[in-house]
Design an enzyme around this catalytic site. Structure first.
Site, mmCIF file in Angstrom:
data_model
loop_
_atom_site.group_PDB
_atom_site.id
_atom_site.type_symbol
_atom_site.label_atom_id
_atom_site.label_comp_id
_atom_site.label_asym_id
_atom_site.label_seq_id
_atom_site.Cartn_x
_atom_site.Cartn_y
_atom_site.Cartn_z
ATOM 1 N N GLY A 36 0.845 -1.199 0.000
ATOM 2 C CA GLY A 36 0.000 0.000 0.000
ATOM 3 C C GLY A 36 0.872 1.238 0.000
ATOM 4 C CG LEU A 37 -0.692 4.757 -2.012
ATOM 5 C CD1 LEU A 37 -1.813 5.797 -2.063
ATOM 6 C CD2 LEU A 37 0.346 5.041 -3.097
ATOM 7 N N GLY A 39 2.066 5.733 4.199
ATOM 8 C CA GLY A 39 1.044 6.332 5.057
ATOM 9 C C GLY A 39 -0.263 5.551 5.073
ATOM 10 N N GLY A 41 -0.690 2.748 6.384
ATOM 11 C CA GLY A 41 -0.824 2.113 7.699
ATOM 12 C C GLY A 41 -0.160 0.753 7.792
ATOM 13 C CE LYS A 42 3.723 0.188 3.183
ATOM 14 N NZ LYS A 42 3.201 1.581 3.069
ATOM 15 C CB SER A 43 4.870 0.659 9.958
ATOM 16 O OG SER A 43 5.688 0.718 8.822
ATOM 17 C CB SER A 110 5.763 -4.361 -2.404
ATOM 18 O OG SER A 110 4.802 -4.474 -1.382
#
Ligand SMILES: Nc1ncnc2c1ncn2[C@@H]1O[C@H](COP(=O)(O)OP(=O)(O)OP(=O)(O)O)[C@@H](O)[C@H]1O
Ligand SMILES: [Mg+2]
Length: 197
Positions: A36-37, A39, A41-43, A110
């Site tokens: 995902g972009l 920001g 919220g991946k982390s 990615s």
């Protein structure tokens, strides 16, 4: 570089079943591949999910984009070729950790479909859960928690995903989570409800 034919695979003796009989490892290991972009919220979700899994007694770990670029991938930049190598190395590491019995959560933008598909084939499609953290560019840019979008808009950061480098939408993600409206807690619950542990 050593010729491949001089490098011989040495098969170990411990089976996956034996490893999974150990306390804390009684689950089928797999990889949650977050995309995902910046920001999106991946982390945030990756570490919240790790917290939750650990509190359930399940062995897991996070491979996080920024953190990995401090060490293993510190020699890589953001050109398409370097991004590919970034993903290839992470997929290889994720595979090793998964074979060691862990549920692995990777959090990398990615952005390229081909790179995600390479990760899928390195890890093995049966162990790979692509998770698309879907938040619009508008939402991510308004969050701009690292100030990177502002720098990308002003041209200070070239090749920034979503602004001056493409984000190729996942065509058939295993799980999609919209982080614009859901709380962090409900995102984690939704992820857990989508997998068999
Ligand atoms: N439902 C939600 N899920 C995740 N993050 C959320 C959610 N709602 C609000 N946020 C906020 O959005 C921000 C997401 O930032 P985060 O660093 O996790 O993004 P990222 O995808 O890891 O970005 P990058 O690719 O730059 O590392 C955080 O400030 C987080 O608190
Ligand atoms: Mg992050």
């Amino acid at each position: 570089m050593t010729e491949k034919r001089e490098v011989v695979w040495h098969q170990g003796e411990v089976s996956s079943a034996e490893r999974q009989a150990l306390p804390g490892f009684r689950h089928q290991p797999f990889v949650f591949w977050f995309t995902g972009l910046s920001g999106a919220g991946k982390s945030t979700i990756a570490f919240a999910l790790e917290r939750q899994l650990i509190s359930m007694g399940i062995a897991c770990c996070v491979l996080d984009g920024d953190n990995i670029r401090h060490g293993l991938n510190r020699d890589l930049g953001f050109s398409p070729l370097d991004r590919k190598e970034n993903i290839r190395r992470v997929a290889e590491v994720a595979r090793l950790m998964m074979h060691a019995g862990l549920i692995v959560i990777t959090s990398f933008i990615s952005p390229f479909r081909d790179d995600r598909s390479m990760a899928r084939s390195i890890i093995g499609t049966e162990h790979f859960r692509e998770v698309y953290l879907n938040a619009s560019l508008d939402v991510c840019e308004r969050r701009d928690i690292k100030g990177l979008y502002r720098k990308a808009r002003s041209g200070e950061i070239p090749g920034f995903t979503g602004i001056s480098s493409p984000y190729e939408l996942p065509e058939n993600p295993d799980i999609t989570i919209d982080t614009s409206f859901l709380t962090i807690d409900s995102c984690v619950k939704s992820l857990l409800s989508n997998v068999r542990l």
